[in-house]
Design an enzyme around this catalytic site. Structure first.
Site, mmCIF file in Angstrom:
data_model
loop_
_atom_site.group_PDB
_atom_site.id
_atom_site.type_symbol
_atom_site.label_atom_id
_atom_site.label_comp_id
_atom_site.label_asym_id
_atom_site.label_seq_id
_atom_site.Cartn_x
_atom_site.Cartn_y
_atom_site.Cartn_z
ATOM 1 N N ASN A 37 -46.497 -19.891 16.021
ATOM 2 C CA ASN A 37 -46.118 -19.157 14.818
ATOM 3 C C ASN A 37 -47.175 -18.108 14.489
ATOM 4 O O ASN A 37 -48.315 -18.217 14.944
ATOM 5 C CB ASN A 37 -45.977 -20.137 13.648
ATOM 6 C CG ASN A 37 -44.697 -20.932 13.734
ATOM 7 O OD1 ASN A 37 -43.648 -20.390 14.064
ATOM 8 N ND2 ASN A 37 -44.768 -22.225 13.462
ATOM 9 N N CYS A 74 -38.401 -22.720 19.141
ATOM 10 C CA CYS A 74 -38.678 -23.519 17.949
ATOM 11 C C CYS A 74 -37.718 -24.709 17.946
ATOM 12 O O CYS A 74 -36.664 -24.661 18.577
ATOM 13 C CB CYS A 74 -38.490 -22.654 16.698
ATOM 14 S SG CYS A 74 -38.875 -23.479 15.137
ATOM 15 N N HIS A 75 -38.068 -25.769 17.216
ATOM 16 C CA HIS A 75 -37.192 -26.948 17.180
ATOM 17 C C HIS A 75 -36.533 -27.160 15.820
ATOM 18 O O HIS A 75 -35.964 -28.209 15.561
ATOM 19 C CB HIS A 75 -37.976 -28.209 17.590
ATOM 20 C CG HIS A 75 -39.345 -28.308 16.977
ATOM 21 N ND1 HIS A 75 -40.470 -28.457 17.721
ATOM 22 C CD2 HIS A 75 -39.754 -28.234 15.692
ATOM 23 C CE1 HIS A 75 -41.539 -28.504 16.931
ATOM 24 N NE2 HIS A 75 -41.118 -28.366 15.702
ATOM 25 N N HIS A 105 -36.799 -19.813 11.260
ATOM 26 C CA HIS A 105 -37.070 -20.488 9.994
ATOM 27 C C HIS A 105 -36.158 -20.008 8.859
ATOM 28 O O HIS A 105 -36.286 -20.475 7.734
ATOM 29 C CB HIS A 105 -38.541 -20.358 9.572
ATOM 30 C CG HIS A 105 -39.478 -21.114 10.460
ATOM 31 N ND1 HIS A 105 -40.846 -21.055 10.334
ATOM 32 C CD2 HIS A 105 -39.252 -21.965 11.508
ATOM 33 C CE1 HIS A 105 -41.423 -21.819 11.249
ATOM 34 N NE2 HIS A 105 -40.462 -22.375 11.979
ATOM 35 N N TYR A 150 -39.780 -18.848 1.571
ATOM 36 C CA TYR A 150 -39.181 -17.621 2.116
ATOM 37 C C TYR A 150 -38.277 -16.942 1.097
ATOM 38 O O TYR A 150 -37.765 -15.851 1.357
ATOM 39 C CB TYR A 150 -38.346 -17.927 3.362
ATOM 40 C CG TYR A 150 -39.088 -18.681 4.430
ATOM 41 C CD1 TYR A 150 -40.417 -18.383 4.715
ATOM 42 C CD2 TYR A 150 -38.479 -19.689 5.149
ATOM 43 C CE1 TYR A 150 -41.104 -19.075 5.681
ATOM 44 C CE2 TYR A 150 -39.159 -20.384 6.128
ATOM 45 C CZ TYR A 150 -40.475 -20.074 6.383
ATOM 46 O OH TYR A 150 -41.150 -20.767 7.350
#
Length: 488
Positions: A149, A170-171, A201, A258
């Protein structure tokens, strides 16, 4: 078949072990060479000992090397996997601590927001160094798999400026799907079919089918609200689901930072988070967790070695994308996953230059994205706000333009909801000065930033955040670990 895989940041012992065993679950990969590289020689020694034990115990011809010389590790590599954290926990502490003084309350701070943007400024020069080495000494056409990241910024820089074939992994999508399958009562994850799309994300489950039956918004809301655990831990995610009509992949705490609505007033933050675990919204939660567990593998090294003596079990292969991508590229067994790549029209209502996360299929011809995806308008609007911040952040990291960096931070949704322009300008000066050793591109800007700070009249706050567990200092934890190690 024989080829070379280089892992940068291989001193991340647990994750490297997982990637290694996943890849060796593929029968054709017995003869692969793994080249491990890290800044920490000590960590490299530990992970090599573990991997050597796995190879020996399973009677494999697999070759494992370890070196602090990155260029040597990359020489002749077909695949390069990166899981680095530039600046370590020392810099990360500044990503959380300094913005808090200006009222910016982050849970993780590694994607956007003030912390994520500065994290990107530290990472991008190093990512470009990786790319230079890959172009010069790796196998021609080598593929760079980035796990580090801030995912979108790192991948954007590697593709646009590093000129290397890069995919970000990414998971978060897998974890979100596991939650949905659980609340819907699926017997296994294989019963759930889903399309997830957006940016890393901030990816959205825009199509859900359980055993072929389409799942609508109301059914999903009811399922989450009826769940005894998620109904409390994911309050913010459920609220966004109600308003947007789709579920987000990201955890309650991550999603909260975010958006400009949930973390801008202390009394509001408490309403939306859950303190049962850091990931649900605790102030600086991931910093606390990372600090307290920074050397966990030191004390658990004997257990790692013991477990390494067991046979590799393909049934326990993880859902991390890396091994599945390599298998598809090398054997032509098709793999479907969600990948971070340059948009180029894949998502119709996001900018073409953005790094998006969306479904794709992998075979011997490469990663083939499913094109023509259109996000719900609210999801697209939220993603675009972050993309604009990411774009400015990448350009600032490349150019070393501190004014552009300040504008990127100013336009971050949460920062803009909390801080004034004067506060942002001072905060960025403070962060750049504090992290100067990891920000070579801003070397010429640091003296002027120090001068401005010496004359600053902007008042900061003595505030630990709206919701925070007791955080021990790194020095206290080091002393505790040393005492424990001596006792053992």
């Amino acid at each position: 078949m024989s080829f070379k895989i280089a892992i940068i940041g291989a001193g991340s012992v647990g994750f490297t072990k997982k990637l290694f065993t996943d890849i060796l679950c593929v029968p054709e990969f017995r003869d692969v060479e793994f080249a491990l590289t890290d800044l920490s020689e000590h960590n490299l020694e530990m992970i090599k000992a573990i991997l050597d034990r796995i190879v020996e115990s399973n009677g494999l011809p697999t070759k494992v090397t370890a070196t602090t010389n990155r260029r040597q590790a990359l020489e002749g590599a077909r695949y390069i996997i990166s899981c680095v954290r530039v600046g370590g926990l020392e810099a990360y502490a500044d990503d959380i601590r300094i913005p808090l003084k200006y009222g910016i309350d982050q849970c993780v701070g590694d994607t956007i927001c003030a912390g994520g943007i500065l994290y990107g400024q530290r990472n991008i020069p190093v990512i470009l160094d990786f790319c230079k080495d890959i172009r010069e000494v790796a196998e021609p056409g080598a593929k760079f798999l980035n796990y580090a990241n801030p995912m979108a910024m790192n991948t954007w820089a590697a593709i646009e400026y590093g000129k290397v074939d890069t995919v970000g992994l990414c998971h978060g999508v897998q974890h979100g799907a596991e939650q949905i399958a659980e609340v819907l009562g699926a017997k296994s994850l294989s019963e759930l079919d889903y399309i997830c799309s957006g940016i890393n994300h901030q990816t959205w489950f825009i199509d859900l089918r359980l055993n072929g039956r389409k799942i609508g918004k109301d059914e999903l809301i009811a399922a989450f609200e009826a769940h005894p655990v998620y109904s409390q831990q994911e309050k913010l995610r459920i609220d966004v689901l109600k308003r947007f009509g789709v579920y987000s992949t990201e955890s309650n705490g991550h999603l909260s930072e975010y958006l400009p609505w949930y973390r801008k007033r202390p009394e509001e933050i408490i309403r939306w988070i859950d303190m049962s675990d850091w990931i649900h919204g605790e102030t600086g939660g991931y910093l606390r967790y990372s600090t307290e567990t920074r050397n966990w593998f030191e004390t658990e090294f004997p257990q790692f070695l013991e477990s390494a003596a067991k046979p590799i079990d393909p049934a326990k292969r993880s859902n991390e994308h890396a091994s599945h991508i390599l298998e598809a590229l090398e054997t032509n067994r098709v793999y479907r996953g969600h990948f971070n790549v340059k948009n180029n029209g894949v998502i119709t209502n996001l900018p073409t230059d953005a790094i998006i996360e969306s479904p794709g299929f992998v075979d011997r011809f490469g990663i083939n994205m499913v094109s023509g995806v259109t996000l719900p308008e609210a999801c697209a609007a939220t993603c675009i706000a972050s993309i604009n911040v990411q774009r400015m952040s990448v350009h600032a990291a490349i150019s070393g333009d501190i004014d552009l960096l300040k504008l990127a931070v100013l336009h971050d949704p949460l920062v803009g909801a909390v801080s004034t322009p004067e506060e942002v300008w001072q905060m960025v000066d403070e962060m750049v000065v504090a992290q100067a050793r990891w920000l070579p591109q801003y070397a010429d800007a640091v003296p002027a930033a120090k001068e401005r700070l010496s004359k600053s009249k902007v008042q900061t706050r003595d505030w630990a955040g709206a919701a925070r567990r007791n955080v021990r200092s790194i020095e206290e934890l080091r002393a505790e670990k040393a005492a424990l190690k001596q006792a053992v």
